[in-house]
Design an enzyme around this catalytic site. Structure first.
Site, PDB file in Angstrom:
ATOM      1  N   LYS A  78      45.517  33.661  26.171  1.00  0.00           N
ATOM      2  CA  LYS A  78      44.769  33.154  27.432  1.00  0.00           C
ATOM      3  C   LYS A  78      43.286  32.364  27.217  1.00  0.00           C
ATOM      4  O   LYS A  78      42.901  32.589  25.826  1.00  0.00           O
ATOM      5  CB  LYS A  78      44.105  34.154  28.204  1.00  0.00           C
ATOM      6  CG  LYS A  78      45.301  34.818  29.173  1.00  0.00           C
ATOM      7  CD  LYS A  78      44.368  35.706  30.501  1.00  0.00           C
ATOM      8  CE  LYS A  78      45.380  36.126  31.523  1.00  0.00           C
ATOM      9  NZ  LYS A  78      44.752  36.746  32.563  1.00  0.00           N
ATOM     10  N   GLU A 136      52.426  47.937  35.824  1.00  0.00           N
ATOM     11  CA  GLU A 136      52.100  46.808  34.951  1.00  0.00           C
ATOM     12  C   GLU A 136      52.163  47.454  33.528  1.00  0.00           C
ATOM     13  O   GLU A 136      51.231  48.692  33.252  1.00  0.00           O
ATOM     14  CB  GLU A 136      50.779  45.834  34.983  1.00  0.00           C
ATOM     15  CG  GLU A 136      51.075  44.928  34.232  1.00  0.00           C
ATOM     16  CD  GLU A 136      49.400  44.102  34.171  1.00  0.00           C
ATOM     17  OE1 GLU A 136      49.308  42.955  34.695  1.00  0.00           O
ATOM     18  OE2 GLU A 136      48.331  44.650  33.843  1.00  0.00           O
ATOM     19  N   ASN A 141      43.729  45.104  21.179  1.00  0.00           N
ATOM     20  CA  ASN A 141      43.270  46.202  22.035  1.00  0.00           C
ATOM     21  C   ASN A 141      41.816  46.267  21.698  1.00  0.00           C
ATOM     22  O   ASN A 141      40.965  46.335  22.845  1.00  0.00           O
ATOM     23  CB  ASN A 141      44.030  47.575  21.796  1.00  0.00           C
ATOM     24  CG  ASN A 141      43.528  48.313  22.992  1.00  0.00           C
ATOM     25  OD1 ASN A 141      43.635  48.363  24.031  1.00  0.00           O
ATOM     26  ND2 ASN A 141      43.057  49.771  22.242  1.00  0.00           N
ATOM     27  N   HIS A 190      36.295  43.389  27.658  1.00  0.00           N
ATOM     28  CA  HIS A 190      36.244  43.776  29.142  1.00  0.00           C
ATOM     29  C   HIS A 190      34.907  44.348  29.014  1.00  0.00           C
ATOM     30  O   HIS A 190      34.197  44.498  30.441  1.00  0.00           O
ATOM     31  CB  HIS A 190      37.304  44.714  28.991  1.00  0.00           C
ATOM     32  CG  HIS A 190      37.699  45.275  30.521  1.00  0.00           C
ATOM     33  ND1 HIS A 190      36.787  46.291  31.005  1.00  0.00           N
ATOM     34  CD2 HIS A 190      38.691  44.734  31.437  1.00  0.00           C
ATOM     35  CE1 HIS A 190      37.605  46.235  32.548  1.00  0.00           C
ATOM     36  NE2 HIS A 190      38.495  45.547  32.425  1.00  0.00           N
TER      37      HIS A 190
HETATM   38  P1  0O2 Z   1      41.526  46.405  35.154  1.00  0.00           P
HETATM   39  O1  0O2 Z   1      41.797  47.224  36.100  1.00  0.00           O
HETATM   40  O2  0O2 Z   1      40.176  46.378  34.846  1.00  0.00           O
HETATM   41  O3  0O2 Z   1      42.249  46.692  33.992  1.00  0.00           O
HETATM   42  P2  0O2 Z   1      43.882  38.617  36.819  1.00  0.00           P
HETATM   43  O4  0O2 Z   1      44.144  40.044  37.420  1.00  0.00           O
HETATM   44  O5  0O2 Z   1      43.629  37.926  37.784  1.00  0.00           O
HETATM   45  O6  0O2 Z   1      43.312  38.705  35.656  1.00  0.00           O
HETATM   46  P3  0O2 Z   1      46.989  38.588  36.960  1.00  0.00           P
HETATM   47  O7  0O2 Z   1      47.750  37.258  36.868  1.00  0.00           O
HETATM   48  O8  0O2 Z   1      46.825  39.094  38.180  1.00  0.00           O
HETATM   49  O9  0O2 Z   1      45.286  38.363  36.616  1.00  0.00           O
HETATM   50  O10 0O2 Z   1      47.538  39.572  35.993  1.00  0.00           O
HETATM   51  P4  0O2 Z   1      47.428  39.594  34.353  1.00  0.00           P
HETATM   52  O11 0O2 Z   1      46.380  38.485  33.673  1.00  0.00           O
HETATM   53  O12 0O2 Z   1      49.031  39.530  34.032  1.00  0.00           O
HETATM   54  O13 0O2 Z   1      46.771  40.965  33.999  1.00  0.00           O
HETATM   55  C1  0O2 Z   1      45.519  41.239  34.473  1.00  0.00           C
HETATM   56  C2  0O2 Z   1      45.197  42.478  33.533  1.00  0.00           C
HETATM   57  O14 0O2 Z   1      45.316  41.976  32.002  1.00  0.00           O
HETATM   58  C3  0O2 Z   1      43.655  42.998  33.606  1.00  0.00           C
HETATM   59  O15 0O2 Z   1      43.345  43.749  34.575  1.00  0.00           O
HETATM   60  C4  0O2 Z   1      43.367  43.200  32.167  1.00  0.00           C
HETATM   61  O16 0O2 Z   1      43.424  44.500  31.715  1.00  0.00           O
HETATM   62  C5  0O2 Z   1      44.099  42.289  31.276  1.00  0.00           C
HETATM   63  N1  0O2 Z   1      43.658  40.865  31.194  1.00  0.00           N
HETATM   64  C6  0O2 Z   1      44.069  39.881  31.482  1.00  0.00           C
HETATM   65  N2  0O2 Z   1      43.001  38.857  31.062  1.00  0.00           N
HETATM   66  C7  0O2 Z   1      42.140  39.456  30.401  1.00  0.00           C
HETATM   67  C8  0O2 Z   1      40.996  38.876  29.565  1.00  0.00           C
HETATM   68  O17 0O2 Z   1      40.613  37.559  29.512  1.00  0.00           O
HETATM   69  N3  0O2 Z   1      40.453  40.009  28.966  1.00  0.00           N
HETATM   70  C9  0O2 Z   1      40.702  41.180  29.041  1.00  0.00           C
HETATM   71  N4  0O2 Z   1      39.688  41.980  28.346  1.00  0.00           N
HETATM   72  N5  0O2 Z   1      41.561  41.564  29.787  1.00  0.00           N
HETATM   73  C10 0O2 Z   1      42.429  40.723  30.416  1.00  0.00           C
HETATM   74  P5  0O2 Z   1      41.922  43.680  35.246  1.00  0.00           P
HETATM   75  O18 0O2 Z   1      42.283  42.929  36.471  1.00  0.00           O
HETATM   76  O19 0O2 Z   1      40.921  43.359  34.331  1.00  0.00           O
HETATM   77  O20 0O2 Z   1      41.926  45.395  35.938  1.00  0.00           O
END
Ligand code: 0O2
Ligand code: 0O2
Length: 219
Positions: free
Chosen positions: A110, A137, A146, A153
């Site tokens: 990404k 997922e 990680n 994050h």
């Molecule tokens: P949580 O609950 O904090 O873990 P989006 O959700 O909008 O990013 P999409 O297409 O719905 O995108 O899903 P994607 O990108 O396949 O997966 C989303 C999850 O992947 C995120 O969950 C993160 O756990 C991880 N992720 C994706 N992009 C990044 C990034 O740039 N940095 C980090 N650290 N993690 C990422 P959430 O939304 O953070 O939820």
């Protein structure tokens, strides 16, 4: 009022079952004296606030909220990048869920620098209310991926999604270094495996048994 607890219960069950199953895979490898491509497994149910924010952003309503793919999330951590592909093979062979999508953020990193392999599944669960299919997922990543993702994050959380440019530049740099580390460790893995193959030759096994007084044991 939306009953969150009732809505989230199947996801809690899904995360619990998947964690037990994947940790079980690791145990099976170790019991057989084999190298486990799975290092450790964690899991979480997405927080309500996080579900609400994503719903607003992506236009989910109460009616189609169950289409959100990452309410149930399980992370499989591995040592080496090649282990990711081995875990993926294991997942593809399983009969207890159906893979509906794969996202390869390892070969297609990404823009943020994030790397991981995401597998979206449909997971069937049985509850006292009957049979249900739940989306989940699975994120497969190395320890280095990680490490980077966890820090990024936290920083995103700290800065409310607006990480200052200088910190962003450092993160981009760190992402490059993490990928470099994975690549170097991958070469070490090959060396280790070659050494193991050598050790596993029939003559080596015979010598080992002799040295350890095991040659006459029946079981
Ligand atoms: P949580 O609950 O904090 O873990 P989006 O959700 O909008 O990013 P999409 O297409 O719905 O995108 O899903 P994607 O990108 O396949 O997966 C989303 C999850 O992947 C995120 O969950 C993160 O756990 C991880 N992720 C994706 N992009 C990044 C990034 O740039 N940095 C980090 N650290 N993690 C990422 P959430 O939304 O953070 O939820
Ligand atoms: P063990 O003895 O370490 O093998 P639970 O499912 O209740 O056990 P919980 O509280 O829900 O765990 O936490 P989570 O996040 O799902 O998973 C925690 C598991 O991940 C524990 O393993 C931790 O030891 C392991 N873990 C978390 N971070 C790391 C890490 O950085 N390195 C390693 N090696 N393991 C980590 P187990 O299987 O519960 O216990």
């Amino acid at each position: 009022m939306f009953n969150w607890e009732e809505f989230l219960d199947p996801y809690v069950q899904t995360v619990g079952e998947l964690k037990i199953k994947f940790r079980g895979v690791r145990k099976q490898y170790l019991k057989k004296g084999l190298y486990s491509p799975i290092e450790f497994v964690t899991g979480r149910v997405k927080r309500r606030e996080s579900i609400r924010n994503k719903a607003k952003l992506r236009g989910y309503t109460r009616e189609n909220l169950s289409e959100m793919e990452d309410i149930a999330g399980v992370r499989v951590m591995v040592q080496f990048v090649d282990d990711v592909w081995d875990v993926l093979e294991l997942l593809r062979k399983r009969k207890d869920f159906k893979i509906i999508e794969e996202r390869d953020y390892i070969n297609n990193q990404k823009a943020s620098g994030y790397r991981s392999y995401h597998v979206i599944i449909e997971y069937p669960i049985d509850t006292i209310d009957g049979f249900q299919i739940v989306n989940a997922e699975i994120q497969i990543r190395t320890l280095a991926m990680n490490f980077w993702a966890t820090i990024e994050h936290s920083l995103n959380y700290k800065y409310g999604g607006l990480i200052p440019e200088d910190v962003k530049a450092r993160l981009t740099n760190a992402a490059r270094e993490a990928a470099q580390l994975d690549s170097e460790m991958g070469e070490i893995r090959e060396d280790i495996q070659e050494a193991q193959l050598l050790f596993d030759s029939p003559q080596q096994k015979q010598d080992f048994k002799k040295e350890n007084g095991e040659e006459n044991e029946l079981w």
